[in-house]
Design a protein around this motif. Structure first.
Motif: not given
Length: 211
Positions: A5-7, A25-31
């Motif tokens: 859910e996070a941006d 974090l990289i796998e889920y493409k998160k900032h």
């Protein structure tokens, strides 16, 4: 589920799980904006992300201070209470790691030193010169240079390119083609890849070259 859910993720992950957390974090493409140990720069799972411009350092790095719970015992050094009674600790080797742009990023370094082989020794095991301080990077040298990892605090990707890293896990981190580029020659004193000068191993160095 929270991660999905996070941006933007802002947190202080356990340092012992740092590279696994970054991989997630990289796998889920998160900032993200996260705190880590400065030595994580040299991790074989982290440094390739820095080299590929997928991860960089945030604004505040190095000597960082934190308010900690009152039950934390006071220490002889890097520990104090302020005038309001808040319990503080400081760490000298912490960094913000992020993949968000910020105002301190990609500002060219002002270089003033000139190359003189008397002051810039070559590594025994790399075709590169050693530089002990970022401020000593010569303005007129076009070859590969080994600089302290603190260089990344001021790294400008339009001024320099990162060739690789000279540290104890170099051979585990890079394919042969990269090591061939800097003509790495295994040395009995290099602990698997650290730079060696006149038979003496030096601390981890980022290998860079001017663009």
């Amino acid at each position: 589920e929270f991660l999905k859910e996070a941006d933007v993720v802002v947190t202080n992950p356990p340092f012992s799980l740092f590279h696994e957390y970054v991989a997630q974090l990289i796998e889920y493409k998160k900032h993200f904006i996260i705190i880590g140990n400065q030595n994580a720069i040299t991790y074989k799972e982290i440094f390739p992300l820095i080299k590929e411009n997928k991860l960089w350092l945030g604004i505040q790095n190095g000597n960082m201070s934190f308010v900690v719970p009152d039950y934390y015992e006071m220490r002889a050094t890097r520990s104090w209470r302020d005038e309001k009674g808040n319990n503080w600790r400081s760490l000298g080797n912490t960094c913000w790691f992020t993949n968000l742009e910020h105002d301190h990023r990609n500002k060219p370094l002002v270089l003033t030193k000139r190359y003189d082989p008397r002051y810039y020794p070559k590594f025994d095991n790399y075709s590169a010169i050693n530089i002990d301080k970022v401020m000593d990077i010569p303005v007129d040298y076009d070859g590969v240079m080994g600089v302290p990892i603190t260089f990344l605090h001021k790294y400008c990707s339009t001024q320099f390119r990162i060739v690789g890293i000279a540290c104890g896990n170099t051979r585990a981190s890079y394919p042969k083609s990269i090591l061939d580029y800097v003509h790495y020659i295994p040395n009995p004193n290099d602990h698997g890849g650290c730079g060696v000068i006149n038979g003496k191993r030096v601390y981890s160095r980022i290998l860079i070259q001017k663009i």
